[in-house]
Design an enzyme around this catalytic site. Sequence first.
Site, mmCIF file in Angstrom:
data_model
loop_
_atom_site.group_PDB
_atom_site.id
_atom_site.type_symbol
_atom_site.label_atom_id
_atom_site.label_comp_id
_atom_site.label_asym_id
_atom_site.label_seq_id
_atom_site.Cartn_x
_atom_site.Cartn_y
_atom_site.Cartn_z
ATOM 1 N N HIS A 14 -7.484 -5.898 0.561
ATOM 2 C CA HIS A 14 -6.285 -5.092 0.839
ATOM 3 C C HIS A 14 -5.521 -5.570 2.086
ATOM 4 C CE1 HIS A 14 -4.060 -1.400 -0.055
ATOM 5 N NE2 HIS A 14 -4.083 -1.051 1.218
ATOM 6 N N SER B 265 0.835 -1.201 0.000
ATOM 7 C CA SER B 265 0.000 0.000 0.000
ATOM 8 C C SER B 265 0.878 1.262 0.000
ATOM 9 C CB SER B 265 -0.959 -0.060 1.191
ATOM 10 O OG SER B 265 -1.989 0.879 1.037
ATOM 11 N N ASP C 46 -10.091 -5.161 -3.677
ATOM 12 C CA ASP C 46 -9.436 -4.196 -2.799
ATOM 13 C C ASP C 46 -10.242 -2.900 -2.835
ATOM 14 O OD1 ASP C 46 -7.706 -2.144 -1.858
ATOM 15 O OD2 ASP C 46 -5.957 -3.364 -2.379
#
Lengths: 281, 281
Positions: free
Chosen positions: A260, A151, A227
């Site tokens: 995610h 991320s 995600d």
Amino acid sequence: MTTITQLSNQKLFNGQHIQFEHQSAVNNCLMTFSVYLPPQASEANKVPALYFLSGLTCTDENFSVKAGAQRFAAEHGIALIMPDTSPRGEAVPDDLDDDYAFGQGAGFYVNATQKPWNKNFNMYDYVVSELPKLIEENLPVNDIKSIFGHSMGGHGALVIALRNATTYRSVSAFSPVTNPIDSPWGQKAFLNYLGDHLASWQQYDSCELVNIATKHVPMLIDQGLDDQFLEEELQLENFIAATNRVNYPCQIRQHAGYNHSYFFINSFIEEHLAFHAKFLK
Amino acid sequence: MTTITQLSNQKLFNGQHIQFEHQSAVNNCLMTFSVYLPPQASEANKVPALYFLSGLTCTDENFSVKAGAQRFAAEHGIALIMPDTSPRGEAVPDDLDDDYAFGQGAGFYVNATQKPWNKNFNMYDYVVSELPKLIEENLPVNDIKSIFGHSMGGHGALVIALRNATTYRSVSAFSPVTNPIDSPWGQKAFLNYLGDHLASWQQYDSCELVNIATKHVPMLIDQGLDDQFLEEELQLENFIAATNRVNYPCQIRQHAGYNHSYFFINSFIEEHLAFHAKFLK
């Protein structure tokens, strides 16, 4: 030699998981980081290092306990280096509204140029220079290195590898923020840390950096298609378009059904370690 | 059919990690549990189940995110069932001094007989009867099962397998409390949950239960030798003596350098899954 203090040392897959703290010169505060030393590491047999940059809100501990990476680091004889995601402490400024995507826990791996952030938020120099020097001076780790992240940390890993293509043997990312100039998280962070200067922002944007890359770093990206941040914040399609425009080679894999979370990282961590191991030999 | 409510469902190693809640009849409160369904599981191909009982302070989430077990559950085609460690909620009594080793988060896998605990703290019946019925009615899981656990949950797994030797195909434990009658954690819990009745205590003590076992359950125990709780609370040597006295077969492995944490579990989880897989086929 800078002083580092060992906070804990735990046995794991016959190696050592160690947490350290030290006074950071570039961030002007106490910084904590974790290292996994595989069983192969010794003064007589220094091992290569794989740096992992974590995402928003994380400390050095999230990846340490949730990713399942040490199993494969032990297998391949690679040290894992796990820094925090920002400077921290009462003397370090933070977002006034406690926004999880800015301030402490959200350093975005830049060198801030704007007050009050520039005194402490210099995570780019920390990861690229200060931390590796500390690691290589104090631990049985050599200067052969690769980098990966998740991320915000995926953004950090891509940016750092693209800007230091002769330093890092390979780079990979899980669910990276690829085009922060164009994402809400990135815009807030860059405006505050870097000011309203597009040229500064471009130095920390992977989609921009591939345009000026002169050396290709072996690159792997995994992205889950369930995600929640993919469309607005991660924008993998922008990165795919950018790399296609300039023929920058990158293995990009998109996985149906994955979100995610660390469960996604867990599911593909073995392949990331195997990818980096090829280049770290 | 009892109602269970899905709280989340995340893809992991091509299977599903699902968290549920339901109104428990035996514990008189809402209970949360997690299940990992491997990719092999379907209504046409129900898979066997491996129950994991967690230690003090844990919920269903600690093992879910820290142990690294799903990788091997997916490999072997086994469902992991991860209950909470006690009833919870504002209507459920708790230790007045917030002792982490008693009350909520510390059910010790007994059926309490003493007020006010007996209304909610019936984790033995919950794990042995209510939860398996719920699982087998609602999920693609058959009635072939094994059980394992950590610390207080290692105690729970050993006790439950020893008392239900025809139900569980195999049992294993990381760092179990083996002789709670003789340990400070166990004595406080048993006195409050069961009252001052030795005969009741003996029903929940592995060292006592091996004496009266008529059927042997395949058993594996791993213990770290740098475990801070080993001497006072876990007392593996008492269990070794007890099993030796009656020739109860048990594979007991002691590992230099490992502590009581999930890093220890992580280091040997692959072998525990392989052990149970042999008996769950």
